[in-house]
Write an enzyme that holds these catalytic residues in place. Structure first.
Site, short mmCIF file in Angstrom:
data_model
loop_
_atom_site.label_atom_id
_atom_site.label_comp_id
_atom_site.label_asym_id
_atom_site.label_seq_id
_atom_site.Cartn_x
_atom_site.Cartn_y
_atom_site.Cartn_z
N LYS A 33 -32.18 -71.91 22.41
CA LYS A 33 -32.32 -72.47 21.05
C LYS A 33 -31.28 -71.34 20.42
O LYS A 33 -30.03 -71.96 19.65
CB LYS A 33 -33.44 -72.47 20.03
CG LYS A 33 -33.11 -73.05 18.71
CD LYS A 33 -34.42 -73.12 18.00
CE LYS A 33 -34.88 -71.91 17.17
NZ LYS A 33 -33.92 -71.40 16.27
N ASN A 34 -31.34 -70.26 20.32
CA ASN A 34 -30.57 -69.38 19.30
C ASN A 34 -29.17 -68.96 19.91
O ASN A 34 -28.36 -68.41 19.39
CB ASN A 34 -31.19 -68.24 19.09
CG ASN A 34 -32.50 -68.40 18.24
OD1 ASN A 34 -32.43 -69.24 17.44
ND2 ASN A 34 -33.16 -67.23 17.62
N CYS A 128 -37.69 -69.44 3.03
CA CYS A 128 -38.17 -69.75 3.90
C CYS A 128 -39.38 -69.14 4.13
O CYS A 128 -40.04 -68.25 3.43
CB CYS A 128 -37.38 -69.29 5.17
SG CYS A 128 -37.65 -69.06 6.74
N ARG A 133 -34.80 -64.45 3.33
CA ARG A 133 -33.53 -64.50 4.18
C ARG A 133 -32.40 -65.00 3.42
O ARG A 133 -31.96 -65.99 3.49
CB ARG A 133 -34.11 -65.85 5.10
CG ARG A 133 -35.12 -65.25 5.92
CD ARG A 133 -35.53 -66.25 6.91
NE ARG A 133 -34.79 -66.52 8.23
CZ ARG A 133 -34.79 -67.09 9.43
NH1 ARG A 133 -35.70 -67.90 9.43
NH2 ARG A 133 -34.09 -66.67 10.32
N ASP A 318 -39.44 -62.96 16.87
CA ASP A 318 -39.82 -64.34 17.20
C ASP A 318 -40.98 -64.33 18.35
O ASP A 318 -41.21 -65.22 18.79
CB ASP A 318 -38.65 -64.84 17.85
CG ASP A 318 -37.52 -65.24 16.95
OD1 ASP A 318 -37.81 -65.25 15.55
OD2 ASP A 318 -36.40 -65.55 16.96
N ARG A 410 -38.95 -78.00 16.64
CA ARG A 410 -37.34 -77.32 16.22
C ARG A 410 -37.01 -76.41 17.38
O ARG A 410 -35.99 -76.23 17.64
CB ARG A 410 -37.62 -76.52 15.06
CG ARG A 410 -37.69 -77.47 13.67
CD ARG A 410 -37.68 -76.53 12.52
NE ARG A 410 -36.89 -75.40 12.77
CZ ARG A 410 -36.81 -74.26 12.42
NH1 ARG A 410 -37.81 -73.94 11.65
NH2 ARG A 410 -35.82 -73.39 12.78
C1 UD1 Z 1 -31.98 -64.80 13.86
C2 UD1 Z 1 -32.41 -66.04 14.63
C3 UD1 Z 1 -34.28 -65.87 14.30
C4 UD1 Z 1 -34.52 -64.45 14.69
C5 UD1 Z 1 -33.80 -63.49 13.58
C6 UD1 Z 1 -34.22 -61.94 13.84
C7 UD1 Z 1 -31.16 -67.85 14.86
C8 UD1 Z 1 -30.62 -69.04 14.83
N1 UD1 Z 1 -32.16 -67.24 14.45
O1 UD1 Z 1 -32.11 -65.38 12.31
O2 UD1 Z 1 -34.72 -66.74 15.30
O3 UD1 Z 1 -35.78 -64.41 14.22
O4 UD1 Z 1 -32.32 -63.55 13.90
O5 UD1 Z 1 -34.07 -61.71 15.16
O6 UD1 Z 1 -30.39 -66.97 15.84
N2 UD1 Z 1 -30.61 -60.46 5.94
C9 UD1 Z 1 -30.08 -60.22 4.65
N3 UD1 Z 1 -28.92 -60.74 4.46
C10 UD1 Z 1 -28.26 -61.51 5.18
C11 UD1 Z 1 -28.69 -61.91 6.39
C12 UD1 Z 1 -29.89 -61.34 6.81
O7 UD1 Z 1 -30.90 -59.57 3.93
O8 UD1 Z 1 -27.27 -62.04 4.67
C13 UD1 Z 1 -31.82 -59.97 6.38
C14 UD1 Z 1 -33.01 -60.96 6.63
O9 UD1 Z 1 -33.76 -61.27 5.54
C15 UD1 Z 1 -33.72 -60.10 7.73
C16 UD1 Z 1 -33.00 -59.41 8.51
O10 UD1 Z 1 -31.82 -59.25 7.54
O11 UD1 Z 1 -34.71 -59.69 6.95
C17 UD1 Z 1 -32.59 -59.74 9.83
O12 UD1 Z 1 -32.11 -61.11 9.65
P1 UD1 Z 1 -30.90 -62.03 10.80
O13 UD1 Z 1 -30.79 -61.26 11.78
O14 UD1 Z 1 -29.88 -62.42 9.91
O15 UD1 Z 1 -31.55 -63.38 11.02
P2 UD1 Z 1 -31.22 -64.73 11.48
O16 UD1 Z 1 -29.99 -64.39 11.94
O17 UD1 Z 1 -31.26 -65.70 10.08
#
Ligand code: UD1
Length: 431
Positions: A33-34, A128, A133, A318, A410
């Site tokens: 998925k990711n 979320c 997030r 995950d 999902r």
């Molecule tokens: C992706 C994955 C999700 C997985 C996560 C962590 C996809 C579609 N989803 O989510 O399944 O659980 O990586 O491995 O690939 N953060 C900020 N600001 C930002 C972006 C992130 O503070 O602009 C923080 C988030 O709140 C979190 C951390 O960074 O605490 C890591 O999040 P991130 O790696 O961005 O997760 P996703 O990309 O949303």
């Protein structure tokens, strides 16, 4: 325009699981998925059709296709379920709230729309179940590349005068979709973009490999420095999506928790080291080939294992909920520490309702293994939490009703069919 809908998917669907069956057999792991979601978004950048295979049939994939179709993309599916995407007909650059609220990964269209068309309006994802997030890191990086971005009435309105500019981005924390958004924005930008503290996740590498297949110039994906030299245009081409390491890990836990044995095909052990190491510590017998994994628990009760989540190659957040499900019925006390998201223990209280002994202390879940869980009505709160409740139900005495399983749809393709194939007693009831 072709829109896909998953048949049988209903917000009120529930799963009924009667626990106690030892799972045995073979499962084919679906595409990741990711990896599928960013690659679908990246097709926006292509100047010719793209054909994607090993695409998982998931609700998040359908949502992404829906989003692309609303922009004017033409999607067709052949008899082998390969997906052909023609993005040359895009006429609007808009991701509405009604789709983004169901799938945060919709933010992944922001980078490619800006990179190719110089404009995008994308609903700001809300909070979320697993944490706040934010997407500030995506936005700051795109601003640094020259995008003008304002946020009003819940929408990110972005445009750029001419092309985005290659710059150096230093992410203060590792962000998976943030890294992906910048890569996609950078492939058609003017000059070189360098990403420091980039996410190392295999799905980021898969996105980069796909983009390179259609003419991008990206080096360093899979390390913490990624360099993207902007090119003038991308072609089209064919690409096979990476297997899903989280789905694979979830089925390994399903076998382990029931004392059973399983063979996974289309699985890549080389990207699952952290999870396989923990399962070995839990006393599972694991043998791997290049693209298959066998796990045998020989009927034994697992041993509880301590876990700390972290970005790849650390233990994936995950898989945290699934390993907690394993720990609660394993021998001994264990601590699971969640370091990636601030609120990812929503499954704990539901497991406690099934008889688990778990205490939360800040970002730690401390469990003492019990001999027996008991079936109860439980409610899924997010994708991986739902999977963990199904795993707990597989070993619980009696029947567990898992509500709100649209979360599981999902991210898991036909979960009840795959588990039934292994001998589980599980059925979907339409609400
Ligand atoms: C992706 C994955 C999700 C997985 C996560 C962590 C996809 C579609 N989803 O989510 O399944 O659980 O990586 O491995 O690939 N953060 C900020 N600001 C930002 C972006 C992130 O503070 O602009 C923080 C988030 O709140 C979190 C951390 O960074 O605490 C890591 O999040 P991130 O790696 O961005 O997760 P996703 O990309 O949303």
């Amino acid at each position: 325009m072709l829109l896909l809908r998953l048949s049988g998917m209903n917000e009120m669907d529930k799963l009924l699981v009667s626990g106690g069956k030892r799972l045995e057999g073979e499962i084919y792991v679906s595409g990741a998925k990711n990896a599928a979601l960013p690659i679908l978004a990246a097709t926006i950048l292509a100047d010719h059709p793209v054909i994607l295979s090993n695409m998982p049939h998931l609700h998040d994939v359908t949502t992404t296709m829906d989003l692309l179709c609303r922009m004017g993309v033409i999607i067709t599916i052949d008899e082998d379920m390969n997906i052909e995407i023609d993005s040359t007909s895009i006429t609007n650059y808009y991701a509405p709230y009604e789709l983004v609220k169901t799938m945060r990964a919709s933010i992944l269209v922001l980078g490619p729309l800006l990179g190719k068309y110089g404009k995008a309006t994308v609903s700001l994802p809300g909070g979320c179940a697993i944490g706040t997030r934010p997407v500030d890191l995506h936005i700051n990086a795109l601003k640094k590349m020259g995008a003008k971005i304002d946020i009003s009435k819940g929408y990110i309105n972005a445009d750029v005068n001419g092309r985005l500019q290659g710059v150096t981005i230093d992410f203060p924390i590792v962000t998976v979709t943030g890294t992906e958004n910048v890569i996609m924005a950078a492939v058609l930008a003017e000059g070189k973009t360098i990403i420091h503290n980039a996410a190392l996740e295999p799905e980021v590498v898969d996105l980069a490999n796909f983009l390179n297949t259609i003419g991008a110039n990206i080096v360093g994906a899979g390390t913490n420095t990624i360099e993207i030299e902007g090119v003038n245009s991308l072609t089209g081409g064919e690409y096979k999506i990476l297997p899903d390491r989280v789905e694979a890990g979830t089925y390994l836990v399903a076998a382990a928790i029931t004392g059973g044995s399983i063979k996974l095909t289309n699985a890549l052990p080389r990207i699952m080291t952290a999870v396989l190491d923990k399962l070995r510590l839990a006393n599972a017998d694991i043998v791997c080939g290049d693209d298959w994994i066998e796990l045998n628990m020989h009927g034994n009760r697992p041993k509880a294992v301590n876990i700390e989540t972290s970005p790849y190659p650390g233990f994936p957040t995950d898989m945290q909920a699934q390993l907690l499900a394993l720990n609660v019925v394993s021998e001994g006390r264990a601590i699971i520490q969640e370091n990636v998201f601030e609120n990812r223990f929503m499954h704990v209280q539901e497991m406690v309702r099934m008889g688990a002994d778990i205490k939360i202390n800040g970002n730690q879940a401390i469990s003492n293994g019990v001999e027996q869980l008991y079936g109860a009505p439980v409610m899924a709160t997010d994708l991986r939490a739902s999977a963990s409740l199904i795993l707990a139900a597989l070993i619980a005495k009696g029947t567990t009703q898992v509500d709100r399983i649209y979360h599981v749809d999902r991210g898991y393709e036909r979960i009840e069919e795959k588990l039934s194939q292994l001998g589980a007693e599980i059925k979907r009831v339409h609400g």
